[in-house]
Scaffold this motif. Sequence first.
Motif, short mmCIF file in Angstrom:
data_model
loop_
_atom_site.label_atom_id
_atom_site.label_comp_id
_atom_site.label_asym_id
_atom_site.label_seq_id
_atom_site.Cartn_x
_atom_site.Cartn_y
_atom_site.Cartn_z
N ALA A 17 0.83 -1.21 0.00
CA ALA A 17 0.00 0.00 0.00
C ALA A 17 0.87 1.26 0.00
O ALA A 17 0.55 2.25 -0.66
N PHE A 18 1.97 1.21 0.74
CA PHE A 18 2.93 2.31 0.77
C PHE A 18 3.51 2.56 -0.62
O PHE A 18 3.62 3.71 -1.07
N ALA A 19 3.88 1.49 -1.32
CA ALA A 19 4.41 1.63 -2.67
C ALA A 19 3.38 2.25 -3.61
O ALA A 19 3.71 3.08 -4.46
N GLU A 20 2.14 1.86 -3.43
CA GLU A 20 1.06 2.41 -4.25
C GLU A 20 0.89 3.90 -3.98
O GLU A 20 0.73 4.70 -4.90
N THR A 21 0.97 4.29 -2.70
CA THR A 21 0.85 5.70 -2.35
C THR A 21 2.03 6.51 -2.88
O THR A 21 1.87 7.62 -3.40
N GLU A 22 3.23 5.96 -2.72
CA GLU A 22 4.44 6.68 -3.11
C GLU A 22 4.62 6.78 -4.63
O GLU A 22 5.00 7.84 -5.14
N PHE A 23 4.31 5.69 -5.34
CA PHE A 23 4.67 5.64 -6.77
C PHE A 23 3.55 5.19 -7.69
O PHE A 23 3.76 5.01 -8.88
N GLY A 24 2.35 4.96 -7.15
CA GLY A 24 1.19 4.72 -7.99
C GLY A 24 0.77 3.29 -8.23
O GLY A 24 -0.28 3.03 -8.81
N GLY A 25 1.57 2.33 -7.79
CA GLY A 25 1.23 0.92 -7.99
C GLY A 25 2.48 0.08 -7.92
O GLY A 25 3.57 0.58 -7.65
N VAL A 26 2.33 -1.23 -8.14
CA VAL A 26 3.46 -2.15 -8.08
C VAL A 26 3.41 -3.09 -9.29
O VAL A 26 2.36 -3.67 -9.59
#
Length: 296
Positions: free
Chosen positions: A78-87
């Motif tokens: 979820a953090f990666a999604e918030t920071e960079f838009g997705g995984v």
Amino acid sequence: MTKTLEGKVAVLTGAARNIGKHVAIELVNRGAKVVIGDVLDAQGEATVKELNELAGEKVAAYIHTDVTTYQANKAMFAFAETEFGGVDIAFLNAGIGTNANTMFLPLDDAMDDRMLDINTTAVVKGGKVAMLYLAKRGGGVIVNTASVAGFLAGPTMSIYNASKHGVIGWTRSNDIYKHVCNVRMNAVCPTWVDTELAVDLAENDDGNPFTEIFAKMPRVKAETVVEAVLTLIEDESRNGEALLALPGGVIRPQEPISRFPELVSEEFLNIATQKAPDTVAYYKRKLEEARKREGI
């Protein structure tokens, strides 16, 4: 270097140092953004700072992550999604080697559980969470760190061997999801690399002849392991594969054993072929149920 991963986002566990850090650097060099999840906060923050300074922009972020829990794995993605838009990419690399020579060590639940929790169960948990997030993104690739120990046996590394056999079995069991949601899963299987993990496996064995034997064992270079990981990420034909990284720069797949002939019949093969589309449809339905249940 060609930006072959421009616009991609990768989550990496156990990447504050060693092989994970080397892979993070190479991913950024190829244009990806990275999120590092680890418990080594000072080293993780330092690695992220180094990556951002070299790039001259924000290409990396760090989050404290206990890979043994679903809660922490979900928070990391979820953090990666918030920071960079997705995984798009998950490199599930966290692992330990301490107390691998377990047979006559104390009957300590926590000690043995820790090896299996981090090396095997965490890969399962991380993979289940990654599958939901990558499917949401339209597909991607998961690379699990296994080991040549996943194909070998020996008393000095018995529980470590077992933990890595588990990673191989898990990885090969999940090749269907490329057809369900365009997510591939592979495993990188290096032999000895000179990292803290190798030291963990060799030390604390008073009088064990393995310590002397270990000193003579050929090592694989970190660059070879990184190349193997990037091959599994970038080559879209690789799925359900266990890729060995060996001394001398050798990278090659370790093929699974053939199906036992006693388990195969014409009737079985016919029904398996007939039901293949139904199996994919079943897992597509289960994927949507899981995403709805988890809010992903």
